[in-house]
Scaffold this active site. Sequence first.
Site, short mmCIF file in Angstrom:
data_model
loop_
_atom_site.label_atom_id
_atom_site.label_comp_id
_atom_site.label_asym_id
_atom_site.label_seq_id
_atom_site.Cartn_x
_atom_site.Cartn_y
_atom_site.Cartn_z
N ASP A 283 0.89 -1.41 -0.04
CA ASP A 283 -0.13 0.00 0.03
C ASP A 283 0.99 1.21 0.13
O ASP A 283 2.27 1.24 0.47
CB ASP A 283 -1.09 0.07 1.33
CG ASP A 283 -2.05 1.35 1.13
OD1 ASP A 283 -2.45 1.56 0.13
OD2 ASP A 283 -1.95 1.79 2.28
N SER A 284 0.38 2.34 -0.26
CA SER A 284 1.11 3.73 -0.41
C SER A 284 1.49 4.05 1.09
O SER A 284 2.26 4.80 1.32
CB SER A 284 0.25 4.67 -0.93
OG SER A 284 -1.03 4.71 0.06
N TYR B 141 -0.89 8.56 -2.53
CA TYR B 141 -1.05 8.36 -3.81
C TYR B 141 -2.11 9.10 -4.66
O TYR B 141 -2.13 9.28 -5.76
CB TYR B 141 -1.00 6.91 -4.40
CG TYR B 141 0.47 6.19 -4.20
CD1 TYR B 141 1.52 6.51 -3.53
CD2 TYR B 141 0.56 4.93 -4.75
CE1 TYR B 141 2.63 5.81 -3.19
CE2 TYR B 141 1.72 4.23 -4.47
CZ TYR B 141 2.62 4.62 -3.89
OH TYR B 141 4.06 3.95 -3.97
N GLY B 142 -3.28 9.30 -3.93
CA GLY B 142 -4.25 9.46 -4.57
C GLY B 142 -4.34 10.90 -5.15
O GLY B 142 -5.45 11.32 -5.85
N CYS C 27 -11.18 2.67 -0.83
CA CYS C 27 -9.75 2.96 -0.53
C CYS C 27 -9.19 2.12 0.99
O CYS C 27 -10.18 2.14 1.82
CB CYS C 27 -9.46 4.63 0.00
SG CYS C 27 -7.98 5.02 0.50
N THR C 28 -8.25 1.63 0.81
CA THR C 28 -8.10 0.50 2.12
C THR C 28 -7.66 1.37 3.45
O THR C 28 -7.67 0.71 4.60
CB THR C 28 -6.97 -0.46 1.50
OG1 THR C 28 -5.92 0.44 1.32
CG2 THR C 28 -7.28 -1.40 0.58
N HIS C 29 -7.53 2.72 3.30
CA HIS C 29 -7.48 3.28 4.58
C HIS C 29 -8.70 3.66 5.17
O HIS C 29 -8.94 3.71 6.28
CB HIS C 29 -6.75 5.04 4.11
CG HIS C 29 -5.45 4.98 4.12
ND1 HIS C 29 -4.66 4.46 3.06
CD2 HIS C 29 -4.43 5.53 4.74
CE1 HIS C 29 -3.53 4.75 3.17
NE2 HIS C 29 -3.33 5.20 3.87
N GLU D 272 -2.70 9.17 7.79
CA GLU D 272 -1.45 8.93 7.99
C GLU D 272 -0.62 9.67 9.20
O GLU D 272 0.14 9.37 9.59
CB GLU D 272 -0.74 9.33 6.53
CG GLU D 272 -0.97 8.26 5.36
CD GLU D 272 -0.16 6.89 5.51
OE1 GLU D 272 1.07 6.93 5.94
OE2 GLU D 272 -0.65 5.98 5.23
N CYS E 289 -4.18 -1.48 -2.23
CA CYS E 289 -4.10 0.06 -2.51
C CYS E 289 -5.23 0.04 -3.78
O CYS E 289 -4.80 -0.18 -4.90
CB CYS E 289 -3.06 0.56 -2.53
SG CYS E 289 -2.91 2.34 -3.30
N ASN E 290 -6.43 0.60 -3.68
CA ASN E 290 -7.22 1.17 -4.78
C ASN E 290 -6.51 1.84 -5.75
O ASN E 290 -6.78 1.72 -7.02
CB ASN E 290 -8.52 1.69 -4.34
CG ASN E 290 -9.40 0.71 -3.52
OD1 ASN E 290 -10.13 -0.41 -3.94
ND2 ASN E 290 -9.16 0.55 -2.25
N THR E 291 -5.77 3.04 -5.35
CA THR E 291 -5.36 4.01 -6.28
C THR E 291 -4.18 3.14 -7.18
O THR E 291 -4.28 3.47 -8.45
CB THR E 291 -4.75 5.05 -5.30
OG1 THR E 291 -5.67 5.49 -4.47
CG2 THR E 291 -4.14 6.18 -6.13
N1 DGL Z 1 -5.10 2.99 0.56
C1 DGL Z 1 -4.96 3.77 -0.76
C2 DGL Z 1 -5.95 3.38 -1.78
O1 DGL Z 1 -6.63 2.38 -1.16
C3 DGL Z 1 -4.10 4.54 -0.81
C4 DGL Z 1 -4.47 6.16 -0.76
C5 DGL Z 1 -3.39 6.96 -1.11
O2 DGL Z 1 -2.26 7.03 -0.86
O3 DGL Z 1 -3.85 8.32 -1.65
O4 DGL Z 1 -6.28 3.83 -2.55
#
Ligand code: DGL
Length: 270
Positions: A7-8, A39-40, A194-196, A162, A70-72
């Site tokens: 993940d990011s 990353y988004g 988003c996994t966050h 974060e 990470c979906n992004t």
């Molecule tokens: N957890 C990420 C996702 O699922 C990351 C989001 C990010 O870094 O912006 O998209």
Amino acid sequence: MAVGIFDSGLGGLTVLDAVAKRLPDLPLVYLGDSAHAPYGVRTPDDIYNLTTKSTQRLFDAGCDLVILACNTASAAALRRMQEGWVPEGKRVLGVFVPLIEALTERQWGDNSPPREVDVKHVALFATPATVSSRAFQRELAFRAIGVDVEAQACGGVVDAIEDGDMILAEALVRSHVDALKRKMPEPDAAVLGCTHYPLMEAAFQAALGPDVKVFSQANLVAESLADYLTRRPEMVGPGTDSAFLTTGDPARVSSRATQFLRRQITFEAA
Ligand code: DGL
């Protein structure tokens, strides 16, 4: 015998936790690219370059299979990686498909034509890059007809998580849900894309109300991985040790991760 989870930053820990509960004997190597999160808000090229670099690090750690938790990265980089980058004998899987299969009431690998499903109005909460990729709508259109999707780009939520600022994260969740409801007053399902966001699931559910079914990925991905490894046991790589790697500051990241998962997590430098 290790599987990589990328993940990011910290969000993929929600997936790691579910996988570790579902497959307790499987060594897992987690890599969070906290030095470059979020990353988004990055461009697709940037996300591709960062994601391939981290995935290579996980291959080097003895993983033959890497889950982009990470979906992004799944939305912006996975297809390009699968088409021209993933080396022979390695696999990289994303987190979209298990979620969409659950939403559209399908079993793994059911490639029958799109059909009507129970949900009609779906709210998608995701990062700006995931929303603008339209990857969710594309995958959904392969499987379902007549589903109206309203996407809300949730700027700021990943940064707040974060930084460990959960009060800000909660306020942002409320304001993003309000914005979504102005566009779609009565969604019947919501996707935390988003996994966050599972770390804020209670805040999403409270703002959406009890009648909205909230889909989040961790358990769906864990189940789908267990199923995949039953069919492809050779994809468990040669690594034997679990590890938590970060491109950020290991002490800072360990303390946030310990707070989120409520157990001691110790990161080392990637
Ligand atoms: N957890 C990420 C996702 O699922 C990351 C989001 C990010 O870094 O912006 O998209």
